[in-house]
Design a protein around this motif. Structure first.
Motif, PDB file in Angstrom:
ATOM      1  N   LEU A 196      59.316 -12.667  38.814  1.00 13.49           N
ATOM      2  CA  LEU A 196      61.539 -12.222  38.806  1.00 13.49           C
ATOM      3  C   LEU A 196      60.916 -10.957  39.884  1.00 13.49           C
ATOM      4  N   GLY A 197      62.375 -11.601  40.362  1.00 12.90           N
ATOM      5  CA  GLY A 197      63.018 -10.093  41.574  1.00 12.90           C
ATOM      6  C   GLY A 197      64.171  -9.940  40.996  1.00 12.90           C
ATOM      7  N   ALA A 198      64.851  -8.392  41.421  1.00 13.12           N
ATOM      8  CA  ALA A 198      66.655  -8.223  41.513  1.00 13.12           C
ATOM      9  C   ALA A 198      66.655  -7.511  42.636  1.00 13.12           C
ATOM     10  N   GLY A 199      67.939  -7.400  42.302  1.00 15.71           N
ATOM     11  CA  GLY A 199      68.079  -6.837  43.585  1.00 15.71           C
ATOM     12  C   GLY A 199      70.406  -5.823  43.656  1.00 15.71           C
ATOM     13  N   GLY A 200      70.832  -5.730  44.182  1.00 14.63           N
ATOM     14  CA  GLY A 200      71.491  -5.013  44.211  1.00 14.63           C
ATOM     15  C   GLY A 200      72.069  -3.860  43.525  1.00 14.63           C
ATOM     16  N   PRO A 201      73.366  -3.020  43.780  1.00 22.52           N
ATOM     17  CA  PRO A 201      73.375  -1.807  44.069  1.00 22.52           C
ATOM     18  C   PRO A 201      72.639  -1.223  42.247  1.00 22.52           C
ATOM     19  N   GLU A 202      73.261  -2.395  41.115  1.00 22.24           N
ATOM     20  CA  GLU A 202      72.494  -1.448  39.572  1.00 22.24           C
ATOM     21  C   GLU A 202      70.902  -1.319  39.975  1.00 22.24           C
ATOM     22  N   PHE A 203      70.371  -2.298  39.976  1.00 19.67           N
ATOM     23  CA  PHE A 203      68.954  -2.707  39.900  1.00 19.67           C
ATOM     24  C   PHE A 203      68.211  -1.542  41.213  1.00 19.67           C
ATOM     25  N   GLY A 204      69.189  -1.717  43.047  1.00 17.36           N
ATOM     26  CA  GLY A 204      68.662  -1.156  43.538  1.00 17.36           C
ATOM     27  C   GLY A 204      68.393   0.398  43.762  1.00 17.36           C
ATOM     28  N   TYR A 205      69.470   0.794  43.164  1.00 22.89           N
ATOM     29  CA  TYR A 205      69.260   2.476  43.040  1.00 22.89           C
ATOM     30  C   TYR A 205      69.028   2.527  41.103  1.00 22.89           C
ATOM     31  N   GLY A 206      68.573   2.118  40.427  1.00 26.30           N
ATOM     32  CA  GLY A 206      68.312   2.235  39.379  1.00 26.30           C
ATOM     33  C   GLY A 206      66.856   1.585  38.960  1.00 26.30           C
ATOM     34  N   ALA A 207      66.062   1.743  40.120  1.00 28.48           N
ATOM     35  CA  ALA A 207      64.993   0.676  40.294  1.00 28.48           C
ATOM     36  C   ALA A 207      63.887   1.346  39.192  1.00 28.48           C
ATOM     37  N   LYS A 208      63.617   2.212  39.684  1.00 31.29           N
ATOM     38  CA  LYS A 208      62.255   2.708  38.566  1.00 31.29           C
ATOM     39  C   LYS A 208      62.887   2.410  37.054  1.00 31.29           C
ATOM     40  N   LYS A 209      64.183   2.717  36.951  1.00 36.92           N
ATOM     41  CA  LYS A 209      64.642   2.707  35.027  1.00 36.92           C
ATOM     42  C   LYS A 209      64.003   1.214  34.870  1.00 36.92           C
ATOM     43  N   TYR A 210      64.371   0.264  35.140  1.00 37.05           N
ATOM     44  CA  TYR A 210      64.282  -1.285  35.826  1.00 37.05           C
ATOM     45  C   TYR A 210      62.727  -1.860  35.265  1.00 37.05           C
ATOM     46  N   LEU A 211      62.236  -0.615  36.616  1.00 37.23           N
ATOM     47  CA  LEU A 211      60.566  -1.722  36.417  1.00 37.23           C
ATOM     48  C   LEU A 211      59.735  -1.144  35.297  1.00 37.23           C
ATOM     49  N   THR A 212      60.350  -0.027  35.163  1.00 36.19           N
ATOM     50  CA  THR A 212      59.767   1.033  33.580  1.00 36.19           C
ATOM     51  C   THR A 212      59.682  -0.374  32.519  1.00 36.19           C
ATOM     52  N   ASN A 213      61.354  -0.182  31.982  1.00 36.91           N
ATOM     53  CA  ASN A 213      61.832  -0.974  31.038  1.00 36.91           C
ATOM     54  C   ASN A 213      61.844  -2.185  30.731  1.00 36.91           C
TER      55      ASN A 213
END
Length: 592
Positions: free
Chosen positions: A93-110
């Protein structure tokens, strides 16, 4: 290997250009290979039930699933990812785009179910991921660190820290990216009900502190020849609306004028092209050219954001609002004009915002979008807001709650102003009424008075149809302690109907004229089966027939009567200055 690229759009009308660019770029790269991966697209909306979308994704049996993320779909995607992992435990499972891209650490942690995030432009990163996956067992990618532009987990037995593989250079030649909509070429488009997005450039040279586009200043252009070839596809297939996603369209005169010249020369009489422009930087040559544009061909979105020069300087925007206004007034009215304001910016309180509101309304845009500052991850505004006392929603959409200059109540007040602006101006239903009111008094002052009156009637806490706004306006314009004239059903005797406790307005506006204009807007909005109590219908069938005859519509009188309405007014309601023409006016309203 089967890959699914997923977009969760804000509505059914939207299409996602990002997942199409990834697929088409990778398909082109692997075109001649026997082990070419199978890449499919799936588009949903945030209004669909999670279970419905989850089943649809699970039934694809994909090896990899990647999401395109933005502030409007982040919450929805966050709910989907863990559930997908339960149903497809071996899926990457992966993601891209401005939201997850600039919040990568938050989303990968959570979100433990999420394996990696693509940061920045994704075409090359995605293609290299596929190449690595094809060379590894079962489509997994063990060496993510070798691919630039990825956030991922280290995934060894002793450490699960997050890693970033490093920045990737941007694509220099945008012509290398295939046309995003092969379905149009194949005759599988929905020309009338879908919005198709298109880009002829990437990057932005400006540094607006609240915008993610300011992070990447590497501006690149698709060749004019290639752009015109692709625009012809939209024209040949009668696509109704094409929106350019170029962050600032009018950067290079040769490029943007070349596109406009091509559109004018080859237009099909149907397709509308939408451009986001910086009006201040339109050249004299461009403004002269635009005088040729007929109605229905182009629409412009132009960000004013504020008329407060101190505010504009604080967010790194040009402070030359006089030049901006001058350029906007030179754009012909055949081009639909959409102007933006942002509430919650530095140094702007309610009084300052009201001046900005009146500044924009003086330009008479076809639509005024009242937006609210969003504190986006990765922007200069995020740091500024944290250091200077802003409060905002910490989850998408990151909207401002309060600032050092505006309280939460002030922001809530502007939310109601947004509702009234949309209802009474943007929709165009009240065009004749509001054009008169806004010409003779402050638009901001009038709407503030209407807002307070509306709040006293609970207008913002109930479902509202168009007819409701007509009745509210009628009650609002009634004389103090008298809302019974002209058949009004209002019975407010508290004095709140007197234009919002602003008696000076009584000397500026003509209540009887507003009532006539309100009736005209109401009757022209559509054929009525019944007229509400507040509306005084001055009907004469013989006069109606006479006007039908004059208009050449008596060939079939039944149809003539059914597609028209007759009304009488005390003013020439269709005039630009109806107050100058008082008398007796018989009007035939014709419906499409």
């Amino acid at each position: 290997m089967k890959i699914l690229l997923v977009s969760v759009n804000a509505s059914y009308m939207h299409t996602n250009i990002a997942i199409r660019d990834l697929k088409n770029y990778a398909d082109c790269f692997f075109e001649d290979r026997n082990d070419r991966p199978m890449i499919e697209l799936a588009e949903y909306t945030i209004n669909q039930p999670i279970g419905e979308v989850l089943r649809s994704i699970a039934f694809t049996g994909s090896d990899w699933i990647l999401f395109s993320t933005y502030i409007w779909n982040a919450e929805y995607v966050c709910k989907l990812l863990p559930e997908i992992k339960k149903l497809l435990p071996d899926c990457l499972l992966g993601a891209g785009g401005p939201e997850f891209g600039y919040g990568a650490k938050k989303y990968l942690t959570n979100i433990p179910a999420l394996d990696f995030i693509i940061f920045g432009e994704g075409e090359i990163t995605f293609t290299q991921l596929l190449e690595e996956g094809l060379s590894s067992a079962q489509g997994k990618v063990p060496e993510l660190k070798t691919i630039k532009g990825l956030y991922y987990r280290r995934n060894d037995k002793e450490n699960d820290d997050l890693e970033y593989s490093g920045n990737r250079a941007c694509i220099e030649k945008l012509d290398d990216i295939p046309f995003p909509y092969p379905e149009i070429v194949n005759g599988q488009a929905d020309p009338d009900h879908k919005i198709y997005y298109y880009e002829s450039s990437r990057g932005c040279p400006f540094g607006c502190s609240y915008c993610l586009s300011s992070v990447d200043k590497s501006v690149r252009f698709k060749s004019l020849e290639r752009t015109c070839q692709e625009l012809q596809i939209f024209l040949d297939h009668n696509i109704k609306l094409v929106k350019f996603v170029d962050r600032t369209y009018n950067l290079n005169e040769e490029h943007y004028l070349g596109i406009w010249e091509y559109i004018l020369k080859h237009h099909n009489g149907k397709t509308m092209f939408h451009f986001e422009i910086e009006a201040e930087y339109l050249s004299d040559k461009a403004l002269e050219f635009l005088q040729q544009i007929p109605e229905g061909m182009m629409q412009f979105e132009m960000g004013v954001q504020s008329a407060n020069k101190k505010t504009l300087a604080a967010i790194n925007r040009s402070t030359n609002v006089e030049k901006l206004a001058e350029k906007i007034t030179k754009i012909p009215r055949t081009i639909h004009q959409h102007l933006d304001l942002i509430a919650g910016l530095p140094y702007e309180d309610l009084e300052s915002f009201g001046k900005s509101f009146d500044f924009v309304m003086e330009l008479r845009p076809d639509a005024l979008q009242l937006g609210f500052l969003k504190i986006l991850n990765g922007t200069l505004m995020e740091k500024y807001a944290r250091e200077n006392g802003w409060k905002w929603m910490e989850t998408p959409v990151y909207e401002t709650f309060s600032t050092p200059y505006m309280s939460f109540n002030d922001i809530a007040f502007l939310k109601d102003v947004e509702v009234l602006t949309d209802a009474f101006w943007n929709k165009g239903t009240f065009a004749f009424t509001m054009n008169y009111i806004f010409r003779v008094t402050s638009p901001w002052g009038f709407l503030c008075g209407l807002l307070e009156y509306g709040r006293s009637k609970g207008a913002f806490s109930q479902a509202r149809r168009e007819s409701y706004w007509f009745e509210l306006m009628n009650d609002f314009i009634q004389p103090e302690k008298d809302s019974s004239r002209n058949g009004s059903s209002g019975n407010d005797s508290s004095g709140n109907g007197s234009l919002g406790n602003r008696p000076a307005l009584d000397k500026i506006i003509d209540r009887s004229l507003i009532y006539d204009l309100l009736r005209y807007d109401f009757v022209r909005a559509g054929k009525k089966g019944n007229f509400p109590a507040w509306y005084k219908h001055n009907y004469d069938k013989d006069k109606h027939r006479k006007l039908l005859d004059q208009a050449g519509l008596l060939g079939n009188s039944r149809i003539g009567f059914s597609i028209t309405e007759y009304e009488e007014f005390d003013y020439d309601v269709k005039s630009d200055r109806p107050e100058d023409f008082k008398g007796h006016w018989e009007v035939l309203v014709r419906y499409k």
